[in-house]
Design an enzyme around this catalytic site. Structure first.
Site, mmCIF file in Angstrom:
data_model
loop_
_atom_site.group_PDB
_atom_site.id
_atom_site.type_symbol
_atom_site.label_atom_id
_atom_site.label_comp_id
_atom_site.label_asym_id
_atom_site.label_seq_id
_atom_site.Cartn_x
_atom_site.Cartn_y
_atom_site.Cartn_z
ATOM 1 N N CYS A 200 9.853 1.884 2.023
ATOM 2 C CA CYS A 200 8.805 1.683 3.109
ATOM 3 C C CYS A 200 9.534 2.197 4.377
ATOM 4 O O CYS A 200 8.976 2.595 5.318
ATOM 5 C CB CYS A 200 8.583 0.319 3.409
ATOM 6 S SG CYS A 200 9.535 -0.876 3.254
ATOM 7 N N HIS A 332 9.794 -5.768 4.167
ATOM 8 C CA HIS A 332 8.700 -4.768 4.240
ATOM 9 C C HIS A 332 8.648 -4.219 5.705
ATOM 10 O O HIS A 332 8.998 -4.910 6.604
ATOM 11 C CB HIS A 332 7.293 -5.115 4.082
ATOM 12 C CG HIS A 332 6.249 -4.206 3.643
ATOM 13 N ND1 HIS A 332 6.564 -3.128 3.093
ATOM 14 C CD2 HIS A 332 5.002 -3.832 4.445
ATOM 15 C CE1 HIS A 332 5.528 -2.155 3.090
ATOM 16 N NE2 HIS A 332 4.473 -2.755 3.864
ATOM 17 N N ASP A 353 0.386 1.339 6.843
ATOM 18 C CA ASP A 353 1.160 0.783 5.860
ATOM 19 C C ASP A 353 1.682 1.852 4.731
ATOM 20 O O ASP A 353 0.795 2.286 4.304
ATOM 21 C CB ASP A 353 0.503 -0.430 5.263
ATOM 22 C CG ASP A 353 1.246 -1.304 4.337
ATOM 23 O OD1 ASP A 353 2.354 -0.612 3.789
ATOM 24 O OD2 ASP A 353 1.046 -2.429 4.256
#
Length: 419
Positions: A200, A332, A353
């Site tokens: 991520c 995250h 995202d």
């Protein structure tokens, strides 16, 4: 050693008294014999002696037997305690080793390979399950190897045009949005077979970079980075920043090595990489909630100020020149691409995202008039309730001297805490 008889030296053990009476009774007196001799009674077992010296030796034997028994018990207790301590220490060390290995696996530091190895392994699994044909496997493998060789992302996880679609939607939205500020064009990148579960941070950097590359203000900084780099290339770029001297403490956490691993990165690595490219940015640390129920209203207020500064015109939809914001929390990270202000003055972030697939993002290009698809992006104050957040915000270009100064500063402190 069992007690010895004071008269003959024979080992008598616990039957000492019976032995003395049986073998040497003539040396002892007994109560009521009336022989006129003075008697001496043992205070420990009531044995009577006719001689004080014999009594002393007899009592000494009692004491020796007691001390031996007591010493044996103490030694045994100490031995058992030592064994218990060693067992507990061994179990604790084992737990610590297992926990350390777990953390290494979780953060990609277990030497299990990196993007390439995971990509190939996951494709092989897809073939075994019948979800991918062998010819597709070989084609995607060839494409992946070409991408790694060039250092350029293959673009297979990219979705473009979402910001433009949002701008059109808000122009016609008449329900509850009073104003909205949007970042300059941002492409969305999602995790692939090669970085699922750990990529991520890299994908968010790609999103941020996609906006910077479209802004001529950053052309000079990015003249050597004209295309979006692949994840292994980004890892090498961060290692280059470390070699320049950025964030030595953070570098040591990764043993100064990212390439070929599945290591997670965060705000400090993004800051080091951007600053090494002479892109001016800052880390803001929202280290504790500032609102009820563990919420972070000051985070929202800071982002509103970031977008609205120099963009205070009366237009409902403000398409700013501001780059997106890197948003990190434990486990995250996401990319802030805009913020809504509702008619009731509440704020709502718009987030890209990396966990959202291209298929999901494509739906936003055909946004319905009711805005249902925006649920994918919208995050209200009550939706962000992690204990701590960090953001990396870009706000200009650095001179060579400023870059050097920030490099030195990063060796001490790289973040500002919001009280």
């Amino acid at each position: 050693t069992p007690p010895e008889c004071p008269f003959c030296g024979e080992a008598a053990g616990r039957e000492l008294e019976e032995h003395v009476r049986a073998r040497h009774g003539h040396l002892l007196g007994a109560p009521g014999t009336g022989n006129g001799e003075e008697l001496y009674e043992c205070p420990m077992c009531s044995l009577t002696c006719t001689n004080i010296q014999i009594l002393e030796e007899h009592v000494d034997l009692h004491l020796e037997e007691h001390n031996f028994s007591e010493g044996t018990d103490l030694e045994l207790a100490q031995q058992l305690q030592t064994e218990e301590d060693e067992l507990q220490r061994s179990e604790e060390e084992k737990r610590e080793r297992e926990e350390f290995k777990k953390l290494q696996r979780q953060y990609g530091l277990d030497n299990s390979g990196g993007y390439k190895q995971q990509f190939l392994k996951n494709m092989e699994r897809e073939v075994d399950r019948g979800r991918m044909q062998p010819f597709e496997y070989h084609k995607r493998k060839a494409d992946m190897m070409e991408s790694l060789a060039s250092g350029i992302d293959d673009g297979k996880t990219k979705t473009s045009g979402v910001i433009e679609a949002l701008c059109k939607y808000y122009q016609n939205e008449n329900k509850d949005v009073r104003r909205v500020w949007l970042s300059a064009g941002v492409d969305h990148f999602h995790s692939s077979l090669g970085d699922r579960g750990w990529g991520c941070g890299y994908r968010n950097f790609q999103m941020l970079l996609s906006s910077l590359l479209q802004n001529s203000f950053y052309n000079d900084c990015l003249r050597d980075t004209t295309l979006i780099p692949s994840i292994p290339k980004i890892q090498s770029m961060i290692e280059d920043a470390w070699r320049e001297g950025f964030d030595p403490h953070g570098a040591s956490h990764f043993n100064n090595r990212l390439h070929g691993s599945k290591a997670w990165i965060g705000a400090c690595e993004i800051y080091s990489l951007l600053t090494s490219l002479r892109i001016k940015c800052q880390i803001i640390d929202f280290h504790k909630p500032t609102g009820p129920m563990g919420t972070h209203p000051r985070l929202f207020e800071w982002i509103l100020h970031y977008y609205s500064t120099d963009n205070e015109g009366g237009a409902k939809v403000v398409c700013t020149s501001k780059p997106p914001i890197y948003l990190q929390h434990q486990g995250h990270s996401r990319t802030v691409v805009g913020i809504e202000e509702k008619k009731n003055k509440s704020l709502c972030l718009l987030l890209f995202d990396p966990g959202c697939s291209s298929q999901q993002m494509q739906k936003l290009l055909k946004q319905n008039s009711d805005g249902t698809g925006l649920k994918l992006l919208r995050k209200f104050v009550g939706s962000l309730k992690e204990k701590q957040y960090q953001i990396v915000a870009v706000d200009g270009v650095l001179s060579s001297e400023e870059k050097t100064a920030r490099c030195r500063a990063s060796q001490v402190l790289t973040s500002e805490k919001i009280p």
